[in-house]
Enzyme design. Structure first.
Site, PDB file in Angstrom:
ATOM      1  N   TYR A  69       0.823  -1.213   0.000  1.00  0.00           N
ATOM      2  CA  TYR A  69       0.000   0.000   0.000  1.00  0.00           C
ATOM      3  C   TYR A  69       0.861   1.269   0.000  1.00  0.00           C
ATOM      4  O   TYR A  69       0.523   2.261  -0.653  1.00  0.00           O
ATOM      5  CB  TYR A  69      -1.034  -0.010   1.145  1.00  0.00           C
ATOM      6  CG  TYR A  69      -2.270  -0.772   0.711  1.00  0.00           C
ATOM      7  CD1 TYR A  69      -3.249  -0.147  -0.063  1.00  0.00           C
ATOM      8  CD2 TYR A  69      -2.414  -2.125   1.002  1.00  0.00           C
ATOM      9  CE1 TYR A  69      -4.353  -0.843  -0.521  1.00  0.00           C
ATOM     10  CE2 TYR A  69      -3.524  -2.837   0.550  1.00  0.00           C
ATOM     11  CZ  TYR A  69      -4.489  -2.181  -0.213  1.00  0.00           C
ATOM     12  OH  TYR A  69      -5.579  -2.875  -0.685  1.00  0.00           O
ATOM     13  N   VAL A 105      -9.385   4.225  -5.268  1.00  0.00           N
ATOM     14  CA  VAL A 105      -9.036   4.707  -3.931  1.00  0.00           C
ATOM     15  C   VAL A 105      -8.066   5.893  -4.010  1.00  0.00           C
ATOM     16  O   VAL A 105      -7.540   6.335  -3.000  1.00  0.00           O
ATOM     17  CB  VAL A 105      -8.407   3.549  -3.099  1.00  0.00           C
ATOM     18  CG1 VAL A 105      -9.428   2.446  -2.861  1.00  0.00           C
ATOM     19  CG2 VAL A 105      -7.144   2.987  -3.769  1.00  0.00           C
ATOM     20  N   ASP A 106      -7.823   6.402  -5.240  1.00  0.00           N
ATOM     21  CA  ASP A 106      -6.712   7.349  -5.442  1.00  0.00           C
ATOM     22  C   ASP A 106      -7.072   8.825  -5.225  1.00  0.00           C
ATOM     23  O   ASP A 106      -6.191   9.666  -5.227  1.00  0.00           O
ATOM     24  CB  ASP A 106      -6.112   7.157  -6.850  1.00  0.00           C
ATOM     25  CG  ASP A 106      -7.153   7.226  -7.960  1.00  0.00           C
ATOM     26  OD1 ASP A 106      -8.115   8.000  -7.832  1.00  0.00           O
ATOM     27  OD2 ASP A 106      -6.986   6.507  -8.974  1.00  0.00           O
ATOM     28  N   HIS A 121     -14.734   1.631  -2.513  1.00  0.00           N
ATOM     29  CA  HIS A 121     -13.664   0.783  -1.954  1.00  0.00           C
ATOM     30  C   HIS A 121     -12.703   1.552  -1.060  1.00  0.00           C
ATOM     31  O   HIS A 121     -11.570   1.119  -0.862  1.00  0.00           O
ATOM     32  CB  HIS A 121     -12.923   0.056  -3.088  1.00  0.00           C
ATOM     33  CG  HIS A 121     -13.796  -0.928  -3.823  1.00  0.00           C
ATOM     34  ND1 HIS A 121     -13.502  -1.414  -5.072  1.00  0.00           N
ATOM     35  CD2 HIS A 121     -14.967  -1.518  -3.451  1.00  0.00           C
ATOM     36  CE1 HIS A 121     -14.459  -2.261  -5.451  1.00  0.00           C
ATOM     37  NE2 HIS A 121     -15.352  -2.335  -4.493  1.00  0.00           N
ATOM     38  N   CYS A 129      -7.779   2.541  12.420  1.00  0.00           N
ATOM     39  CA  CYS A 129      -7.371   1.642  13.497  1.00  0.00           C
ATOM     40  C   CYS A 129      -8.297   0.426  13.529  1.00  0.00           C
ATOM     41  O   CYS A 129      -9.522   0.579  13.516  1.00  0.00           O
ATOM     42  CB  CYS A 129      -7.431   2.387  14.828  1.00  0.00           C
ATOM     43  SG  CYS A 129      -7.092   1.311  16.228  1.00  0.00           S
ATOM     44  N   GLY A 188     -13.857   2.385 -17.551  1.00  0.00           N
ATOM     45  CA  GLY A 188     -12.578   1.831 -17.092  1.00  0.00           C
ATOM     46  C   GLY A 188     -12.699   0.807 -15.983  1.00  0.00           C
ATOM     47  O   GLY A 188     -11.842   0.745 -15.112  1.00  0.00           O
TER      48      GLY A 188
HETATM   49  C1  BJW Z   1      -9.151   1.298 -19.475  1.00  0.00           C
HETATM   50  C2  BJW Z   1      -7.971   2.038 -19.657  1.00  0.00           C
HETATM   51  C3  BJW Z   1      -8.107   3.335 -20.182  1.00  0.00           C
HETATM   52  C4  BJW Z   1      -7.436   0.138 -18.842  1.00  0.00           C
HETATM   53  N1  BJW Z   1      -9.323   3.801 -20.476  1.00  0.00           N
HETATM   54  N2  BJW Z   1     -10.340   1.776 -19.782  1.00  0.00           N
HETATM   55  C5  BJW Z   1     -17.016 -15.721  -4.007  1.00  0.00           C
HETATM   56  C6  BJW Z   1     -16.348 -15.857  -2.805  1.00  0.00           C
HETATM   57  C7  BJW Z   1     -16.084 -14.762  -1.948  1.00  0.00           C
HETATM   58  C8  BJW Z   1     -16.484 -13.501  -2.301  1.00  0.00           C
HETATM   59  C9  BJW Z   1     -17.152 -13.381  -3.518  1.00  0.00           C
HETATM   60  C10 BJW Z   1     -17.428 -14.466  -4.342  1.00  0.00           C
HETATM   61  N3  BJW Z   1     -18.098 -14.009  -5.432  1.00  0.00           N
HETATM   62  C11 BJW Z   1     -18.245 -12.700  -5.312  1.00  0.00           C
HETATM   63  C12 BJW Z   1     -17.675 -12.300  -4.144  1.00  0.00           C
HETATM   64  C13 BJW Z   1     -17.607 -10.933  -3.632  1.00  0.00           C
HETATM   65  C14 BJW Z   1     -16.323 -10.226  -4.009  1.00  0.00           C
HETATM   66  C15 BJW Z   1     -16.123 -10.330  -5.520  1.00  0.00           C
HETATM   67  O1  BJW Z   1     -16.782  -9.664  -6.286  1.00  0.00           O
HETATM   68  N4  BJW Z   1     -15.207 -11.180  -5.981  1.00  0.00           N
HETATM   69  C16 BJW Z   1     -15.024 -11.413  -7.413  1.00  0.00           C
HETATM   70  C17 BJW Z   1     -13.592 -11.081  -7.827  1.00  0.00           C
HETATM   71  C18 BJW Z   1     -15.402 -12.840  -7.684  1.00  0.00           C
HETATM   72  N5  BJW Z   1     -16.537  -8.870  -3.583  1.00  0.00           N
HETATM   73  C19 BJW Z   1     -16.253  -8.503  -2.336  1.00  0.00           C
HETATM   74  O2  BJW Z   1     -15.728  -9.247  -1.543  1.00  0.00           O
HETATM   75  C20 BJW Z   1     -16.680  -7.112  -1.937  1.00  0.00           C
HETATM   76  N6  BJW Z   1     -17.419  -7.174  -0.722  1.00  0.00           N
HETATM   77  C21 BJW Z   1     -18.592  -7.828  -0.663  1.00  0.00           C
HETATM   78  O3  BJW Z   1     -19.121  -8.319  -1.640  1.00  0.00           O
HETATM   79  O4  BJW Z   1     -19.135  -7.901   0.599  1.00  0.00           O
HETATM   80  C22 BJW Z   1     -20.216  -8.820   0.796  1.00  0.00           C
HETATM   81  C23 BJW Z   1     -19.663 -10.245   0.822  1.00  0.00           C
HETATM   82  C24 BJW Z   1     -18.779 -10.604   1.810  1.00  0.00           C
HETATM   83  C25 BJW Z   1     -18.279 -11.922   1.843  1.00  0.00           C
HETATM   84  C26 BJW Z   1     -18.616 -12.834   0.842  1.00  0.00           C
HETATM   85  C27 BJW Z   1     -19.485 -12.445  -0.166  1.00  0.00           C
HETATM   86  C28 BJW Z   1     -20.013 -11.144  -0.175  1.00  0.00           C
HETATM   87  C29 BJW Z   1     -15.472  -6.235  -1.694  1.00  0.00           C
HETATM   88  C30 BJW Z   1     -14.676  -6.016  -2.945  1.00  0.00           C
HETATM   89  C31 BJW Z   1     -13.405  -5.248  -2.601  1.00  0.00           C
HETATM   90  C32 BJW Z   1     -12.499  -5.055  -3.833  1.00  0.00           C
HETATM   91  N7  BJW Z   1     -11.237  -4.581  -3.394  1.00  0.00           N
HETATM   92  C33 BJW Z   1     -10.221  -4.219  -4.380  1.00  0.00           C
HETATM   93  C34 BJW Z   1      -8.873  -3.899  -3.677  1.00  0.00           C
HETATM   94  C35 BJW Z   1      -9.012  -2.940  -2.497  1.00  0.00           C
HETATM   95  C36 BJW Z   1      -8.879  -1.486  -2.864  1.00  0.00           C
HETATM   96  C37 BJW Z   1      -7.461  -1.141  -3.358  1.00  0.00           C
HETATM   97  O5  BJW Z   1      -6.480  -1.619  -2.768  1.00  0.00           O
HETATM   98  O6  BJW Z   1      -7.341  -0.366  -4.329  1.00  0.00           O
HETATM   99  O7  BJW Z   1     -10.702  -3.103  -5.160  1.00  0.00           O
HETATM  100  S1  BJW Z   1      -9.958  -5.488  -5.593  1.00  0.00           S
HETATM  101  C38 BJW Z   1      -9.730  -4.402  -6.947  1.00  0.00           C
HETATM  102  O8  BJW Z   1     -10.788  -4.678  -7.911  1.00  0.00           O
HETATM  103  C39 BJW Z   1      -9.975  -2.985  -6.394  1.00  0.00           C
HETATM  104  C40 BJW Z   1     -10.840  -2.398  -7.500  1.00  0.00           C
HETATM  105  O9  BJW Z   1     -11.570  -1.290  -7.017  1.00  0.00           O
HETATM  106  C41 BJW Z   1     -11.689  -3.584  -7.925  1.00  0.00           C
HETATM  107  C42 BJW Z   1     -12.307  -3.429  -9.282  1.00  0.00           C
HETATM  108  O10 BJW Z   1     -11.352  -3.392 -10.278  1.00  0.00           O
HETATM  109  P1  BJW Z   1     -11.517  -2.411 -11.535  1.00  0.00           P
HETATM  110  O11 BJW Z   1     -11.546  -1.021 -11.077  1.00  0.00           O
HETATM  111  O12 BJW Z   1     -12.630  -2.859 -12.387  1.00  0.00           O
HETATM  112  O13 BJW Z   1     -10.100  -2.610 -12.257  1.00  0.00           O
HETATM  113  P2  BJW Z   1      -9.643  -3.763 -13.268  1.00  0.00           P
HETATM  114  O14 BJW Z   1      -8.170  -3.783 -13.257  1.00  0.00           O
HETATM  115  O15 BJW Z   1     -10.340  -5.041 -13.014  1.00  0.00           O
HETATM  116  O16 BJW Z   1     -10.160  -3.261 -14.697  1.00  0.00           O
HETATM  117  C43 BJW Z   1      -9.623  -2.120 -15.323  1.00  0.00           C
HETATM  118  C44 BJW Z   1     -10.377  -1.894 -16.618  1.00  0.00           C
HETATM  119  O17 BJW Z   1      -9.936  -0.695 -17.188  1.00  0.00           O
HETATM  120  C45 BJW Z   1     -10.155  -2.994 -17.655  1.00  0.00           C
HETATM  121  O18 BJW Z   1     -11.429  -3.415 -18.139  1.00  0.00           O
HETATM  122  C46 BJW Z   1      -9.344  -2.298 -18.764  1.00  0.00           C
HETATM  123  O19 BJW Z   1      -9.676  -2.754 -20.066  1.00  0.00           O
HETATM  124  C47 BJW Z   1      -9.755  -0.875 -18.583  1.00  0.00           C
HETATM  125  N8  BJW Z   1      -8.785   0.156 -18.977  1.00  0.00           N
HETATM  126  N9  BJW Z   1      -6.917   1.340 -19.293  1.00  0.00           N
HETATM  127  C48 BJW Z   1     -10.422   3.070 -20.337  1.00  0.00           C
HETATM  128  N10 BJW Z   1      -7.009   4.182 -20.444  1.00  0.00           N
HETATM  129 ZN    ZN Z   2      -7.171   2.994  17.886  1.00  0.00          ZN
END
Ligand code: BJW
Ligand code: ZN
Length: 251
Positions: A69, A105-106, A121, A129, A188
């Site tokens: 991080y 998160v940026d 997120h 904490c 994106g």
């Molecule tokens: C461009 C470009 C340009 C490039 N122009 N485009 C089975 C078991 C357990 C859990 C689950 C399960 N099934 C589902 C779940 C739930 C889980 C989930 O969805 N998992 C899947 C992966 C299967 N979700 C969670 O756990 C969430 N909580 C939740 O559901 O609570 C209830 C629950 C609890 C327990 C069990 C079940 C339900 C929480 C999700 C937290 C995600 N956290 C992260 C990291 C933390 C933050 C950080 O450090 O930054 O968040 S993971 C990461 O992915 C980050 C992002 O916000 C998130 C989404 O990614 P994003 O933004 O879509 O990025 P990319 O890289 O995937 O895509 C980029 C895109 O841009 C691409 O398409 C490119 O083509 C494009 N691109 N350049 C335009 N110039």
């Molecule tokens: Zn504390």
């Protein structure tokens, strides 16, 4: 700059839309130099998300998680918003009812001038904490994992990891905006992570016209009414220009 095509239907909706929402993901910050998660240069290419982005990982090795991080904070600190972020800040001025939802998160949307943003997120700049919930924005620490100044408990980055609940206000308001939108932009994001990925689907099911802006096809491309394949920093400014032209607003 790439020119983009506007269908008659899209032009009509750009003119008539009253409730507009946009969901952004890591791709909108890619042109700022911040890596995405999935895809060939994404974090998950060489890192297992389960070792970095879960509470279990933090419990097992808080130093490793903090180092990742801090490295990412450093990248964000050295980077700045790009024309895609500025375009969405302008969109808020063009529609009275506009909701900006981000998975990022940026804080670039805020830096670009967007005022109300639902951060699904969390925020990479904030520490929280794990014992008392105290938050602050301290950037340098004498040791890792850092300690809470209030209770000496462990600090964690205030982001949402896999298996954790999203902030209630942010997800509730985002769901409401998706439900009510007549125009919804998905920008994106791979739409691979729930519940954020459901927002464009909810919007579509409730009658919104859904527009995708992405370099590549995503998990929701099949249901979008318009798909622009390309960089958000290039495509979104064209859309803003078009809205201004349609509304008769001077540049
Ligand atoms: C461009 C470009 C340009 C490039 N122009 N485009 C089975 C078991 C357990 C859990 C689950 C399960 N099934 C589902 C779940 C739930 C889980 C989930 O969805 N998992 C899947 C992966 C299967 N979700 C969670 O756990 C969430 N909580 C939740 O559901 O609570 C209830 C629950 C609890 C327990 C069990 C079940 C339900 C929480 C999700 C937290 C995600 N956290 C992260 C990291 C933390 C933050 C950080 O450090 O930054 O968040 S993971 C990461 O992915 C980050 C992002 O916000 C998130 C989404 O990614 P994003 O933004 O879509 O990025 P990319 O890289 O995937 O895509 C980029 C895109 O841009 C691409 O398409 C490119 O083509 C494009 N691109 N350049 C335009 N110039
Ligand atoms: Zn504390």
């Amino acid at each position: 700059m790439t020119q983009i095509e506007f269908s008659e239907q899209f032009i009509d909706i750009l003119k008539s839309a009253k409730k507009v929402a946009a969901l952004t993901g890591a791709g909108i910050s890619a042109e700022s130099g911040v890596p995405t998660f999935r895809g060939k240069d994404g974090w998950w290419k060489n890192h297992d998300p389960m070792t970095l982005a879960t509470y279990e990982a933090f419990t097992r090795d808080p130093v490793l998680v903090w180092e990742w991080y801090l490295h990412r904070r450093n990248i964000v600190h050295k980077s700045k918003p790009n024309p895609g972020h500025y375009a969405l800040a302008e969109m808020a001025k063009l529609y009275d009812d506009f909701t900006l939802i981000t998975q990022n998160v940026d804080r670039f949307h805020m830096d670009a001038g967007s005022e109300l943003i639902y951060e699904l997120h969390g925020n990479i700049h904030r520490n929280r904490c794990i014992e008392c919930g105290f938050t602050d924005y301290t950037e340098t620490f004498p040791e890792l994992p850092p300690k809470c100044p209030e209770c000496e408990g462990k600090f964690r980055p205030d982001v949402v990891w896999f298996g954790e609940m999203l902030p209630h206000d942010a997800i509730d308001n985002s769901m409401r905006a998706a439900n009510n939108a007549d125009l919804f932009f998905s920008v994106g994001t791979s739409a691979a992570v729930q519940p954020a990925a459901s927002l464009p689907i909810i919007a579509k099911q409730n009658g919104a016209f859904v527009v995708e802006v992405n370099l590549e096809p995503s998990g929701i491309s099949h249901m979008c009414d318009v798909k622009y394949q390309g960089k958000s920093g290039e495509i979104l400014p064209h859309i803003i220009e078009k809205i201004k032209e349609l509304k008769g607003i001077d540049k």
